[in-house]
Design an enzyme around this catalytic site. Structure first.
Site, PDB file in Angstrom:
ATOM      1  N   LYS A 211       0.845  -1.199   0.000  1.00 38.71           N
ATOM      2  CA  LYS A 211       0.000   0.000   0.000  1.00 38.71           C
ATOM      3  C   LYS A 211       0.885   1.256   0.000  1.00 38.71           C
ATOM      4  O   LYS A 211       1.796   1.373   0.803  1.00 38.71           O
ATOM      5  CB  LYS A 211      -0.902  -0.028   1.241  1.00 38.71           C
ATOM      6  CG  LYS A 211      -2.104   0.891   1.148  1.00 38.71           C
ATOM      7  CD  LYS A 211      -3.189   0.433   2.124  1.00 38.71           C
ATOM      8  CE  LYS A 211      -4.336   1.393   2.179  1.00 38.71           C
ATOM      9  NZ  LYS A 211      -5.633   0.736   2.154  1.00 38.71           N
ATOM     10  N   GLU A 296     -19.966  -4.929   9.215  1.00 35.16           N
ATOM     11  CA  GLU A 296     -20.915  -4.167  10.030  1.00 35.16           C
ATOM     12  C   GLU A 296     -22.043  -5.057  10.557  1.00 35.16           C
ATOM     13  O   GLU A 296     -22.484  -4.898  11.704  1.00 35.16           O
ATOM     14  CB  GLU A 296     -21.500  -3.000   9.221  1.00 35.16           C
ATOM     15  CG  GLU A 296     -20.508  -1.873   8.941  1.00 35.16           C
ATOM     16  CD  GLU A 296     -19.565  -2.134   7.777  1.00 35.16           C
ATOM     17  OE1 GLU A 296     -19.734  -3.169   7.096  1.00 35.16           O
ATOM     18  OE2 GLU A 296     -18.652  -1.318   7.550  1.00 35.16           O
ATOM     19  N   ARG A 324     -25.548  -1.295   6.160  1.00 34.45           N
ATOM     20  CA  ARG A 324     -25.254  -2.700   5.919  1.00 34.45           C
ATOM     21  C   ARG A 324     -25.864  -3.633   6.963  1.00 34.45           C
ATOM     22  O   ARG A 324     -25.969  -4.831   6.756  1.00 34.45           O
ATOM     23  CB  ARG A 324     -23.731  -2.910   5.978  1.00 34.45           C
ATOM     24  CG  ARG A 324     -23.008  -2.565   4.722  1.00 34.45           C
ATOM     25  CD  ARG A 324     -23.154  -3.710   3.752  1.00 34.45           C
ATOM     26  NE  ARG A 324     -22.735  -3.333   2.422  1.00 34.45           N
ATOM     27  CZ  ARG A 324     -21.553  -3.578   1.900  1.00 34.45           C
ATOM     28  NH1 ARG A 324     -20.642  -4.188   2.618  1.00 34.45           N
ATOM     29  NH2 ARG A 324     -21.288  -3.227   0.680  1.00 34.45           N
TER      30      ARG A 324
HETATM   31  C1  LIG Z   1     -19.243  -1.249   4.096  1.00 30.48           C
HETATM   32  C2  LIG Z   1     -17.994  -0.409   4.239  1.00 30.48           C
HETATM   33  N1  LIG Z   1     -17.411  -0.287   5.448  1.00 30.48           N
HETATM   34  C3  LIG Z   1     -16.299   0.463   5.579  1.00 30.48           C
HETATM   35  C4  LIG Z   1     -15.755   1.101   4.508  1.00 30.48           C
HETATM   36  C5  LIG Z   1     -14.553   1.997   4.694  1.00 30.48           C
HETATM   37  N2  LIG Z   1     -13.387   1.524   3.947  1.00 30.48           N
HETATM   38  C6  LIG Z   1     -13.036   2.061   2.784  1.00 30.48           C
HETATM   39  S1  LIG Z   1     -11.712   1.340   2.133  1.00 30.48           S
HETATM   40  C7  LIG Z   1     -11.540   0.287   3.442  1.00 30.48           C
HETATM   41  C8  LIG Z   1     -10.412  -0.705   3.463  1.00 30.48           C
HETATM   42  C9  LIG Z   1     -10.373  -1.548   2.254  1.00 30.48           C
HETATM   43  O1  LIG Z   1      -9.295  -2.400   2.284  1.00 30.48           O
HETATM   44  P1  LIG Z   1      -8.951  -3.293   1.026  1.00 30.48           P
HETATM   45  O2  LIG Z   1     -10.181  -3.927   0.489  1.00 30.48           O
HETATM   46  O3  LIG Z   1      -7.841  -4.205   1.399  1.00 30.48           O
HETATM   47  O4  LIG Z   1      -8.494  -2.253  -0.061  1.00 30.48           O
HETATM   48  P2  LIG Z   1      -7.098  -1.454  -0.157  1.00 30.48           P
HETATM   49  O5  LIG Z   1      -7.452  -0.024   0.120  1.00 30.48           O
HETATM   50  O6  LIG Z   1      -6.145  -1.997   0.843  1.00 30.48           O
HETATM   51  O7  LIG Z   1      -6.691  -1.674  -1.544  1.00 30.48           O
HETATM   52  C10 LIG Z   1     -12.536   0.515   4.374  1.00 30.48           C
HETATM   53  C11 LIG Z   1     -12.675  -0.193   5.656  1.00 30.48           C
HETATM   54  C12 LIG Z   1     -16.401   0.952   3.262  1.00 30.48           C
HETATM   55  N3  LIG Z   1     -15.960   1.568   2.158  1.00 30.48           N
HETATM   56  N4  LIG Z   1     -17.498   0.185   3.154  1.00 30.48           N
END
Ligand SMILES: Cc1ncc(C[n+]2csc(CCOP(=O)(O)OP(=O)(O)O)c2C)c(N)n1
Length: 555
Positions: A211, A296, A324
Site C-alpha cells: 500500500k 458491520e 449494511r
Molecule cells: C461497508 C464499508 N465499510 C467500511 C468502509 C470503509 N473503507 C473504505 S476502504 C476500506 C479498506 C479496504 O481495504 P482493502 O479492500 O484491502 O483495499 P485497499 O485499500 O487496501 O486496496 C474501508 C474499511 C467501506 N468503504 N465500506
C-alpha cells in the site's frame, strides 16, 4: 469498494480531470457509470465486486455475449460477509470468471482476522516456491507463475497439492487459485492473468502489493494515505488540519473517560479504528476493543451478544456503513431491547466521498424501528453528555453526529439530558414562530435567529435532542403558549425523518399550528465540499431564510 480506481480513471481518458477529483462537479473518487462507459458498476461500500461481477457474467451468458469479466477485491474487503456469499456462488461458474485479490495486508488500518492470517501464511509458503522451482526445472520452463501450470496442477492428486499449493481453501471451494504473484512486477502479472483467462471456471489470482508503493510518506503511513485531502508532496503533511477538535475526537475522549469508570464498556469498530477515533480506546483498553473487519452486520449482532452477556457495547460506525446492518439492528438488537449504543459518526453530509458515503438516511431508517432511541447533539459538550446518558440507558440507543469540527456554541447553556426531552435555547416572549432543530442544524437555526432579529423578526429556538421519540410535551407546550408556526430542521432525508414525525403529530393534535420541514431531498447527494452542498440543497441559513420569505413564513 473501488476507491483504488484512480489508475483506471487515468487510463480511461480522465487524466485531465484530476484537478477536480472529488470536488464539486468534478470527477468522483469512486467508479461511476454516469462518468464513463469504462466504469461498469458504481461502488463506494466494501466487498461488492465479486457479487456484481458474477451478475454481469451471468447476464453476459444469458444474452449470449462474449467478453471477459474480472472482479478486483482487496484483502480488507475480503473480511466482509458479502464476499464469502459471492465466493460461494462463484464456485458454480461454468465459464471463465476471474477474481483478482489485491492483498496488501491492509484494510485502512492493518487487516484483521482469520482470512488475513491465512493469506499471510500463503505469502510465506515455502513449499510453493520450491514447488514452482521444481516444476519449472522439470518442465524446462522458468516462469514466475508458470505458463500452463494450471493444466499440470489439474492432474496432481489433491493430497499432494495440499502440501505443495497454497490457497487450498479456495481450491477446495471449487475455485482455481493462482499466485501469490508480485503485483509490482508487471511481467509476472501479465503472465498470470493470461493464464487465468484460459480457465473455464472461477479462478482467484492472489496478487501481493504494498500500500502506498512508490511514495515514501504513503508507504510509511498507509492508513493516513488511504484517503487524503490536499497535502504537501515533499513532506506528505496535510494542508487541511485546522487544529480544532472534531466530534470524533470528542467522542473518543469521552468514551475513554466512561471506560475508566465502567469496566463493562466495550468498543467495536468495523475496520475503522482511526476514522471513528477508537484507536485511542484500543490503546487504553486493548482487551475491551474489537476490530471485526469490514463486517458491520457481524459487528451489530455480536454487539447484541455482548449486551446479552452483560456488557455495554458501543459500536462506533459511519452512518452510511451502518446501512449494511439494518436487519441485525431490527432483528438482533431492537427486538430484544438490548442496550447497544450506536455511535453514528459522519451523520449528515460528508463531502468529498459523495453519494455512497453521505450519512443522510440514518434518522429515517432508525426511527422506523420499534424500541430504538435516536439522539443528536447540538455541540461538543452535549455529545459527551449524550454518551453518558446512552451508557446508562437500558435499551438500543443511537447518537448521530456529523463529520468535522465540533460546534462549541451554547456550551454554557446545558440542561441535563432527559429521555425524549427537547431543550429551549432561545425563547422570544413575543414570538409566534419556533425553530425546532436537530443536531447539526441547531447552529444553522441559531444563525437564522440572529439574521432574522436584524430584520425585526423574533424567533424561538428549540434543540430537539431526540429524533425518536419526539418531544410531544414540548410541542403541546409551544401550541399552548401561542406559537402558530414551527420550522423543523434536520440534516437527513424528508421521508421517515424527524420533521415528518413532528408534522404528523401537529396535524393530528394541533391543526392550528403550521409546520414547515427543512430536510434533504429524496435524492442521492453528489460529492463536493459540505458548505457548497448545503447551499445547493438550500439547507444553509441564507437559503432557508430566502425560501421561507418567498413563502411568507415570517409574516
Ligand atoms: C461497508 C464499508 N465499510 C467500511 C468502509 C470503509 N473503507 C473504505 S476502504 C476500506 C479498506 C479496504 O481495504 P482493502 O479492500 O484491502 O483495499 P485497499 O485499500 O487496501 O486496496 C474501508 C474499511 C467501506 N468503504 N465500506
Amino acid at each position: 469498494m473501488g476507491h483504488q480506481c484512480y489508475t483506471h480513471k487515468i487510463l480511461s481518458g480522465r487524466r485531465d480531470d484530476f484537478a477536480l477529483l472529488r470536488k464539486f462537479k468534478g470527477i468522483s473518487g469512486f467508479p461511476k457509470r454516469e462518468e464513463s462507459p469504462y466504469d461498469c458498476f458504481n461502488t463506494g461500500h466494501s466487498s461488492t465486486s465479486i457479487s456484481a461481477a458474477l451478475g454481469i457474467a451471468e447476464g453476459r451468458d444469458l444474452l449470449g455475449e462474449d467478453y471477459t469479466v474480472l472482479a478486483v477485491i482487496g484483502d480488507g474487503a475480503l473480511t466482509g460477509g458479502m464476499a464469502y456469499e459471492a465466493l460461494n456462488n462463484a464456485s458454480k461458474m461454468k465459464k471463465n470468471f476471474i477474481i483478482i485479490l489485491n492483498d496488501n495486508e491492509m484494510s485502512i488500518a492493518k487487516n484483521v482476522g482469520g482470512m488475513s492470517t491465512y493469506l499471510n501464511g500463503i505469502r510465506s509458503h515455502k513449499g510453493y516456491t520450491r514447488f514452482k522451482e521444481n516444476l519449472a526445472s522439470s518442465l524446462g520452463k522458468i516462469p514466475v507463475v508458470g505458463d500452463r501450470i494450471v493444466e499440470r496442477l489439474k492432474n496432481t492428486k489433491n493430497s499432494i497439492k495440499q502440501l505443495l499449493v497454497p490457497g487450498m481453501l479456495f481450491e477446495n471451494m471449487g475455485l482455481t487459485y493462482l499466485g501469490p504473484v508480485d503485483g509490482h512486477n508487471l511481467h509476472a502479472l501479465e503472465q498470470v492473468i493470461h493464464e487465468a483467462k484460459r480457465i473455464d471456471h472461477a479462478v482467484l489470482v492472489h496478487v501481493v502489493t504494498k500500500k502506498g508503493k512508490g511514495y515514501v510518506p504513503a508507504e510509511q503511513n498507509p492508513s493516513v494515505f488511504h484517503g487524503v485531502g490536499p497535502f504537501d508532496i515533499a513532506t506528505g503533511k496535510s494542508k487541511q488540519e485546522n487544529g480544532k477538535k472534531s466530534y470524533t475526537d470528542i467522542f473518543a475522549e469521552s468514551l475513554i473517560k466512561e471506560g475508566k469508570e465502567d469496566s463493562k464498556i466495550v468498543a467495536i469498530t468495523a475496520a475503522m479504528p482511526d476514522g471513528t477515533g477508537l484507536t485511542k480506546f484500543e490503546k487504553a483498553f486493548p482487551k475491551r476493543f474489537f476490530d471485526v473487519g469490514i463486517a458491520e452486520a457481524h459487528a451489530v449482532t455480536s454487539a447484541a451478544g455482548l449486551a446479552s452477556a452483560g456488557l455495554k457495547p458501543v459500536f462506533a460506525v459511519y452512518s452510511s456503513f451502518l446501512q449494511r446492518a439494518y436487519d441485525q439492528i431490527v432483528h438482533d438488537v431492537c427486538l430484544q431491547k438490548l442496550p447497544v449504543v450506536f455511535a453514528i459518526d459522519r451523520a449528515g453530509l460528508v463531502g468529498a466521498d459523495g453519494e455512497t458515503h453521505q450519512g443522510i438516511f440514518d434518522i429515517s431508517y432508525l426511527r422506523s424501528i420499534p424500541n430504538m432511541t435516536v439522539m443528536a447533539p447540538k455541540n461538543a459538550r452535549e455529545l459527551t453528555e449524550m454518551l453518558h446518558f446512552a451508557l446508562q440507558f437500558q435499551g438500543p440507543i443511537a447518537i448521530r453526529y456529523p463529520r468535522g469540527t465540533a460546534y462549541q456554541g451554547f456550551s454554557e447553556k446545558q440542561e441535563p439530558i432527559e429521555y425524549g426531552k427537547a431543550e429551549i435555547l432561545i425563547e422570544e416572549q413575543t414570538g409566534k414562530i419556533a425553530l425546532l432543530a436537530l443536531g447539526s442544524m441547531v447552529s444553522t437555526g441559531e444563525h437564522i435567529v440572529e439574521k432574522m432579529v436584524k430584520k425585526g423578526v423574533n424567533l424561538s429556538l428549540v434543540n430537539a435532542r431526540f429524533a425518536k421519540p419526539i418531544d410531544t410535551e414540548m410541542l403541546d407546550k409551544l401550541s399552548e403558549k401561542g406559537y402558530r408556526k414551527i420550522l423543523t430542521l434536520e440534516e437527513g432525508v424528508r421521508s421517515g425523518g424527524f420533521g415528518e414525525a413532528v408534522l404528523s403529530y401537529m396535524e393530528t393534535h394541533h391543526k392550528e399550528v403550521a409546520v414547515e420541514n427543512i430536510t434533504l431531498p429524496d435524492a442521492y447527494v453528489e460529492h463536493g465540499d459540505v458548505s457548497t452542498l448545503r447551499k445547493m440543497l438550500k439547507i444553509d441559513s441564507d437559503s432557508i431564510i430566502e425560501g421561507l420569505e418567498e413563502k411568507g413564513f415570517f409574516k
